[in-house]
Write an enzyme that holds these catalytic residues in place. Sequence first.
Site, short mmCIF file in Angstrom:
data_model
loop_
_atom_site.label_atom_id
_atom_site.label_comp_id
_atom_site.label_asym_id
_atom_site.label_seq_id
_atom_site.Cartn_x
_atom_site.Cartn_y
_atom_site.Cartn_z
N GLY A 137 2.80 4.01 13.32
CA GLY A 137 3.57 2.82 13.67
C GLY A 137 2.98 2.11 14.88
O GLY A 137 2.95 0.87 14.94
N CYS A 168 13.90 9.96 6.80
CA CYS A 168 13.83 9.49 8.20
C CYS A 168 15.19 9.59 8.86
O CYS A 168 15.29 9.90 10.04
CB CYS A 168 13.32 8.06 8.23
SG CYS A 168 14.14 6.98 7.06
N GLY A 214 6.99 4.95 8.35
CA GLY A 214 6.18 6.17 8.40
C GLY A 214 6.26 6.80 9.77
O GLY A 214 7.30 6.70 10.44
N SER A 215 5.16 7.41 10.20
CA SER A 215 5.18 8.16 11.46
C SER A 215 5.11 7.23 12.67
O SER A 215 4.57 6.12 12.59
CB SER A 215 4.00 9.13 11.49
OG SER A 215 2.78 8.41 11.46
N THR A 216 5.59 7.71 13.80
CA THR A 216 5.54 6.94 15.04
C THR A 216 4.09 6.67 15.44
O THR A 216 3.74 5.59 15.91
CB THR A 216 6.27 7.71 16.16
OG1 THR A 216 7.62 7.92 15.72
CG2 THR A 216 6.30 6.94 17.46
N GLU A 217 3.26 7.69 15.23
CA GLU A 217 1.83 7.59 15.57
C GLU A 217 1.17 6.40 14.85
O GLU A 217 0.52 5.56 15.48
CB GLU A 217 1.18 8.90 15.12
CG GLU A 217 -0.20 9.15 15.58
CD GLU A 217 -0.82 10.32 14.79
OE1 GLU A 217 -0.08 11.04 14.07
OE2 GLU A 217 -2.03 10.49 14.89
N LYS A 224 0.88 -1.18 0.00
CA LYS A 224 0.00 0.00 0.00
C LYS A 224 0.91 1.23 0.00
O LYS A 224 1.52 1.56 1.00
CB LYS A 224 -0.88 -0.02 1.25
CG LYS A 224 -2.24 0.62 1.09
CD LYS A 224 -2.31 2.11 1.04
CE LYS A 224 -1.88 2.88 2.24
NZ LYS A 224 -1.67 4.33 1.87
#
Length: 482
Positions: free
Chosen positions: A235, A286, A230-233, A177
């Site tokens: 993740g 990153c 991607g983002s920690t959120e 995706k």
Amino acid sequence: MTTTTIERTRHAALIGGESVDPGMTFDDVDPATGEVIAEVARCGPPEIDAAVRAARGAQPAWAERSAADRGGVLRRIADAIRAAAEELARLETLDTGKPLAQARADVAVAARYFDFYAGTIEAFYGDTVPLGSEFFVVIEREPHGVTGHIIPWNYPAQMVGRTIAPALATGNCCVLKPAEEAQLTPLRIGWLALEAGLPAGAFNVVTGFGEEAGAALSSHPGIDHLSFTGSTEVGRLIGKAAAENIVPVTVELGGKSANIVLADADLDRAVPVITRSIIQNAGQTCSAGARLLVEQSLHERIRDEVAERFRGLTVGPGLDDPDLGPLISARQRDRVAALVDTGRSEATLVTGGAAPDGAGLTGGFFFEPTLFDDVPPEATIAREEIFGPVLVMTPFSDVDEAAELADGTDYGLVAGIWTRDVSAAHRLARRVRAGQVFVNGYGAGGGIELPFGGWKNSGHGREKGYEALHSYTRTKAIAISL
Ligand code: NAI
Ligand code: MG
């Protein structure tokens, strides 16, 4: 500036070797102009389900082929990517805004990943265990089965190589995706792979929104391994979904990596690399060198040299091949601008700090290279990932303080150490919690041979290098009593 007449294109998903159009689309925007360049299939749970079934169907036969045979297909995919390199690079620039030279390098790296795993898979053996003369014990390495891959928008072409090539090499079949901001090169590489001889269903590309297609993929019970960047959120959400289905997961979640410059460093060598490590891809990397920690005696000199370089950088549409292209979206540009505004009250702004106002830049999402000095370690801009061309500089007085500062964020992805003292470099490298440490160099985003991944909020698990072959397999111990 270059004016390009872009024909709006419509892109379906690639599922089971077929073009699948769910009937709904969303807009893909050129970050250099803000104009819509493509309409992309807005897939959801039904398409994800179809892709997982297609991968499941293709997987046993793919895994049964010899490593050499799978490697041969991967090599043909690498060749196909190289043959289409210029087309792919332009597409990547159009979709992400990155400078053409960067896009060309990224496409070359994408091809290299397929070559690298085509080669290493042939030398990837299991083990035997000497349990005594009455036993014959082998440890086989088996693919997980169907692997799910959710990737970000900053390096779409490279990410396909990095995450799909080792998964395929080890006999998995994949559902990818792409990010909603950048799907064109992942889709194109998907079709190229099919033409190069990859069986239908082995690599599916399902476009859509994170909360729809992404969430459906990460929670699908037919997925045997998840890889997320991607983002920690998000993740955390992926980690929860993986826990729910009890499947292994690799999460790579960005960072706030530091270049650490000791008093004896070779500055002529260091300054250009430090500059590049934060402005590459307009800071949307990153592993960007986002913090600059400098020993007190070098403080003013480095600040002035970096500032001078920043002022000399060109900002413009990626197709003109400037030093910095636009940021990926208005949302990302506004996020960066808001953090920079916070920084104004926390530290000293040396240069940059706004969107450039040059001719032809008004429609795009540009931001000037920005340098902050005397940034206290507790400042927001010293702790949060900005993901833009913003470098924060903090002086230190000794190596212990440098080590503490380097480790003083919630992230731990990469570090750079600049010194002529081999012992100091090695001692410091051991102290810093990061997946990669470079001494007298800095490899933001590069180095396919080097295992890559985080500590702390930068994530866990490793991709790249030989190690990814372990990540994409699990062991089976077969013990035969003789
Ligand atoms: P994001 O984490 O939302 O997007 C990354 C991927 O996750 C995309 O493919 C997206 O569609 C997908 N996604 C989003 N929500 C999801 C959900 N609920 N379930 C499953 N998949 C989902 O990152 P975003 O919003 O684009 O960027 C925000 C910040 O994240 C950036 O400013 C940067 O700090 C960080 N980031 C780090 C990256 C890295 O390379 N580690 C790459 C992109 C962003
Ligand atoms: Mg785009």
